[in-house]
Design an enzyme around this catalytic site. Structure first.
Site, short mmCIF file in Angstrom:
data_model
loop_
_atom_site.label_atom_id
_atom_site.label_comp_id
_atom_site.label_asym_id
_atom_site.label_seq_id
_atom_site.Cartn_x
_atom_site.Cartn_y
_atom_site.Cartn_z
N GLU A 82 67.57 9.29 41.82
CA GLU A 82 69.04 8.99 41.19
C GLU A 82 69.89 8.65 42.26
OE1 GLU A 82 70.03 11.59 38.09
OE2 GLU A 82 72.36 11.25 38.40
N LYS A 259 71.83 20.08 34.35
CA LYS A 259 70.94 19.31 34.76
C LYS A 259 71.69 18.59 36.01
CE LYS A 259 69.57 14.54 34.99
NZ LYS A 259 70.09 13.53 35.81
N ASP A 275 57.70 23.85 44.60
CA ASP A 275 57.12 23.43 42.94
C ASP A 275 58.64 23.34 42.18
OD1 ASP A 275 56.47 23.76 40.25
OD2 ASP A 275 54.80 25.09 40.78
N HIS A 373 79.63 6.59 40.04
CA HIS A 373 78.22 6.61 39.54
C HIS A 373 77.98 4.96 39.55
CE1 HIS A 373 75.19 9.00 37.86
NE2 HIS A 373 74.67 7.96 37.15
C1 MEV Z 1 73.97 13.21 35.87
O1 MEV Z 1 72.69 12.97 36.23
C2 MEV Z 1 74.48 14.52 36.12
C3 MEV Z 1 75.79 14.81 35.30
O2 MEV Z 1 75.73 14.29 33.94
C4 MEV Z 1 76.09 16.35 35.39
C5 MEV Z 1 77.35 17.06 34.74
O3 MEV Z 1 77.64 16.36 33.54
O4 MEV Z 1 77.68 17.99 34.89
C6 MEV Z 1 77.01 14.09 35.77
#
Ligand code: MEV
Length: 418
Positions: A82, A259, A275, A373
């Protein structure tokens, strides 16, 4: 075409590649040829590390900069596909620096395995018998790993839980200090070794014997402070805190919030040959420990109006054993961080998770995530559209300027260039 092949594992890697070439329609020898670059792992290790191996899969390895963890400056290797992850971690680490970076601790390197015992009619009596024989059980387990014992680790304690309803059973937890290893093999072997004794003590039957990935006796914690001036004032501090409250109350948001944390955590876990699935399972199970799925971090305002972040989660990572000891680049990645103990690695990883969350919340609570992003994503889009090295940056910039980070537009720009 049939995928049924007997003894595929006994074939050489070249033979396995040839079988694919023969049997998969449309596969070219150029495509198969790509698998023959075994990278830093080399051909022999690629073949040995997993069964039925045909090659390696390259994931970019980046270095997060600006990190100070427990007063030590660090370069942190991160393996991720990513594009914005390494930049995001480095950005947050810079924000945390003026207040001393990250302060991190662990609760030690304690793992446990679970032994499922069914068929004992007197569950409470059976539990007591097991606890009465605790020392003998621990001794049996200790014999399985003389090296761990010699180094001062090994079995520490036994816990017994009773499930009385639906399917009555006893669950025995064998608690082990695995020191600098992640410890799955050690605790699984020990669990298997004590099973017959538990059966003879209780008259029950042992079924499963396996590690728990909810490694809540091996927690890593980290804390950082960001000065309000570095966030353009208290308004942003408040916005980040409000954003974090969304995650603490709503599992739909918490899943995305966590995530983002795992974007950083899994990248370092992978880079060090640990792992990723074990750490991920532990993290998400821990996030549910209060009865509903919630955030792994907290964000508050200090008396001075600065932003204070914390993270706490299980961190079952090692620096000896498994792929960490075998994979040449994983070994070097551990070396780059100057880590000599597993707990130091756990402290760094938890800090990266907190950093990752800080950048995500800051972006979400201010400009929105897409601006930063998209700048990085635009490069990938340009490459997807066929932009060569000489023009990729120009096309990515153009896509961002136009606010159209799409492959179709990138293709038009590539055609114009040509
Ligand atoms: C993207 O990989 C991760 C985010 O969605 C985390 C979040 O929303 O806090 C930007």
């Amino acid at each position: 075409m049939t995928s049924e092949i007997s003894k595929f594992y006994q074939r050489s890697m070249k033979e396995r590649q040839e079988i694919l070439l023969e049997r998969v329609k449309g596969l070219s020898s150029e495509e198969i040829h790509l698998y023959q670059n075994y990278g830093g792992l080399g051909e022999a290790l690629t073949d040995q590390l997993i069964e039925n191996s045909i090659g390696t899969l390259e994931i970019p390895l980046g270095i997060a900069v600006n990190f100070t963890v427990n007063k030590r400056d660090l370069f942190i290797p991160m393996a991720t596909e990513e594009s914005s992850v390494v930049a995001a971690a480095s950005h947050a680490a810079k924000l945390a620096r003026p207040s001393g970076g990250f302060k991190a601790t662990t609760t030690g390197s304690i793992m446990f395995s679970q032994i499922q015992l069914v068929g004992a009619a007197d569950l409470h009596g059976a539990k007591m018998k097991i606890l009465e024989n605790k020392e003998e059980i621990l001794e049996l387990a200790r014999k399985q790993d003389p090296t761990l014992d010699h180094l001062g680790g090994g079995p520490l304690d036994i816990e017994v839980r009773i499930f009385e309803h639906q399917h009555p059973m006893l669950i025995v937890h064998l608690i082990v200090d695995t020191l600098d290893a992640m410890g799955a093999n050690a605790v699984n072997t020990m669990a298997e070794s004590i099973a017959p004794f538990l059966e003879s003590l209780t008259g029950g039957e042992v079924l499963l014997k396996i590690i728990s990935n909810l490694a809540d006796k091996r927690l890593a914690r980290s804390r950082c402070t960001v000065k309000k001036e570095d966030l353009n004032g208290e308004q942003v501090v408040d916005a980040i805190i409000t954003a974090s409250k969304f995650a603490s109350q709503d599992p739909y948001r918490a899943a995305t919030h966590n995530k983002g944390i795992m974007n950083g955590i899994s990248a370092v876990v992978l880079a060090t040959g640990n792992d990723t699935r074990a750490v991920e399972a532990g993290a998400h199970a821990y996030a549910s420990r209060l009865g509903h799925y919630s955030s792994l971090t907290t964000w508050e305002k200090s008396n001075d109006g600065d932003l204070v972040g914390t993270i706490e989660l299980p961190m079952a990572v090692g620096i000896i054993g498994g792929a960490t000891s075998i994979h040449p680049k994983a070994k070097t990645n551990v070396k780059i961080m100057g880590v000599t103990k597993a707990h130091q690695l756990a402290e760094i990883i938890a800090s990266v998770g907190l950093a990752q969350n800080l950048t995500a919340l800051k972006a979400l609570a201010t400009d929105g995530i897409q601006r930063g992003h998209m700048k990085l994503h635009a490069k990938n889009v340009a490459i997807m559209a066929g932009a060569g090295e000489e023009v990729v940056d120009f096309i990515a910039d153009q896509l961002v300027k136009e606010g159209q980070v799409r492959v179709d537009r990138a293709k038009e720009l590539v055609d114009q260039w040509k």
